[in-house]
Enzyme design. Structure first.
Site, PDB file in Angstrom:
ATOM      1  N   TYR A 103       0.949  -1.116   0.038  1.00 18.59           N
ATOM      2  CA  TYR A 103       0.058   0.038   0.103  1.00 18.59           C
ATOM      3  C   TYR A 103       0.894   1.392  -0.099  1.00 18.59           C
ATOM      4  O   TYR A 103       0.294   2.328  -0.165  1.00 18.59           O
ATOM      5  CB  TYR A 103      -0.885   0.073   1.293  1.00 18.59           C
ATOM      6  CG  TYR A 103      -2.109  -0.809   0.851  1.00 18.59           C
ATOM      7  CD1 TYR A 103      -3.031  -0.441  -0.165  1.00 18.59           C
ATOM      8  CD2 TYR A 103      -2.538  -2.067   1.525  1.00 18.59           C
ATOM      9  CE1 TYR A 103      -4.339  -1.253  -0.335  1.00 18.59           C
ATOM     10  CE2 TYR A 103      -3.747  -2.676   1.346  1.00 18.59           C
ATOM     11  CZ  TYR A 103      -4.525  -2.140   0.248  1.00 18.59           C
ATOM     12  OH  TYR A 103      -5.705  -2.846   0.072  1.00 18.59           O
ATOM     13  N   ASP A 241      -7.107 -32.719   8.382  1.00 16.92           N
ATOM     14  CA  ASP A 241      -8.061 -33.437   7.811  1.00 16.92           C
ATOM     15  C   ASP A 241      -7.648 -34.299   6.739  1.00 16.92           C
ATOM     16  O   ASP A 241      -6.364 -34.144   6.151  1.00 16.92           O
ATOM     17  CB  ASP A 241      -9.042 -32.595   6.770  1.00 16.92           C
ATOM     18  CG  ASP A 241      -9.987 -31.653   7.767  1.00 16.92           C
ATOM     19  OD1 ASP A 241     -10.249 -31.895   9.002  1.00 16.92           O
ATOM     20  OD2 ASP A 241     -10.293 -30.347   7.271  1.00 16.92           O
TER      21      ASP A 241
END
EC number: 5.6.2.2
Length: 362
Positions: A103, A241
């Site tokens: 930015y 997972d």
């Protein structure tokens, strides 16, 4: 690259940056095209049969940039813009995130990935880590358990409240006075599992440190885990997972990422053990069929690609076998599916039994 370049040597880095930028200016002033060489690194290749050197931290090639081609000119421009920002950060002893840097010149950088690549180029060019540049990650990680430490003067006393989540420190290189009574470190993929363990008072009955990167781990979480491994010399277990994404997270912790292969030694957890969830767990622990999801075509392609990574066949053939089993069965499931019979199943049965098995195995 840890150890090669301490933060206390920022003055030396500043001088090297000054010498580099001055040489670029001199080349331009004398009508020559600057010539910048960037080494290339990788932590794996896609040929499991290859007699490769991917496990070493040596360069695997080199890119040379000049002003003769427009894409290379743009890359040099971006590198120099970011380098000037880094120079200012070091001079003022301040820190900034990659997003902060983007930015500062959003119209010039165009995308965050441009800044990310420039920072990587700078690290390789000056043989340092990102933290040496005073560029930090916005931390997402959480930690709880038998641990206390200080970071930049702030006290983190997890021991005082064992099942309370504390943020993983951003300035990992300033962490000191680490004290722990833990017997092992448990890394879990998701915040939901972390919170489940906190609610079950897992750390009260199990002397451990629990860490989550809340999905794909950021640099701070990986660096903090590496620091704890180096200081405490504890076994590290990982629970993810049973799907391609979970395995990718496990592999990132254990072997590092391709994007930051140049700094792999300070970020990876080379002795991490895969605690679960394994494809076979669905049968062993009677996971209902409605909790088993079919692998998508994208899942299958990703798994097939991961099976080609050289480090699996060379270092972790059993992990490769588990991936093949998942692909053969064609199903995946989340860790939470193991708790279908009892909310406290993970904390009271699954994890303790897996840990005991790891401890008793040769």
């Amino acid at each position: 690259m840890e150890g090669k370049f301490a933060i206390s040597e920022s003055t030396n880095l500043l001088q090297r940056i000054k010498d580099f930028t001055q040489s670029v200016v001199v080349d331009l002033a004398e009508g020559r095209s600057p010539k910048i060489s960037i080494n290339q690194f990788r932590n794996y290749c896609m040929n499991p049969e290859a007699d490769c050197l991917c496990s070493s931290d040596k360069p695997k090639g080199q890119e040379i940039f000049t002003l003769k081609k427009e894409p290379q000119t743009y890359r040099i421009d971006m590198l120099l813009r970011v380098l000037l920002i880094v120079q200012q950060l070091l001079q003022e002893n301040r820190h900034a995130s990659k997003r902060d840097i983007y930015y500062m010149h959003p119209s010039a950088f165009k995308a965050q990935s441009i800044v990310d690549r420039a920072i990587g180029d700078i690290c390789i060019l000056f043989q340092c880590s990102r933290y040496n540049l005073n560029v930090v990650s916005v931390g997402n990680g959480l930690v709880m358990g038998w641990l206390k430490f200080r970071e930049a003067g702030r006290k983190f006393d997890c021991l005082n409240s064992l099942n309370t989540a504390y943020p993983v420190p951003v300035l990992v290189e300033e962490v000191e006075d680490i004290v722990s009574l833990a017997e092992y470190i448990l890394v879990v993929e998701k915040e939901t599992v972390f919170q489940r363990l906190a609610n079950d008072m897992f750390c009260k009955t199990n002397r451990c440190i629990v860490i989550t990167g809340r999905g794909y781990p950021d640099v701070s979480t990986r660096r903090f885990l590496r620091l704890l491994m180096e200081k405490l010399h504890l076994p590290v277990h990982c629970l993810v997972d049973c799907d391609p994404y979970g395995f990718e997270i496990l592999a990132t912790y254990r072997f590092g990422s391709m994007q930051m292969a140049y700094d792999i030694e300070s970020l990876r957890a080379p002795d991490m053990k895969w605690l679960g969830a394994f494809p076979s767990d669905s049968e062993v622990y009677s996971v209902p069929k409605q909790c088993l999801l079919p692998l998508t075509e994208e899942d299958k392609k990703r798994t097939e690609a991961m099976l080609l990574r050289c480090y699996l066949k060379r270092e972790m053939p059993q992990w490769r076998l588990e991936l093949e089993t998942m692909l053969k069965r064609g199903v995946k499931f989340e860790i939470e599916a193991l708790s279908v019979h009892s909310l406290s199943f993970l904390s009271e049965v699954y994890i303790p039994s897996k840990i005991r098995r790891e401890v008793s195995s040769p």
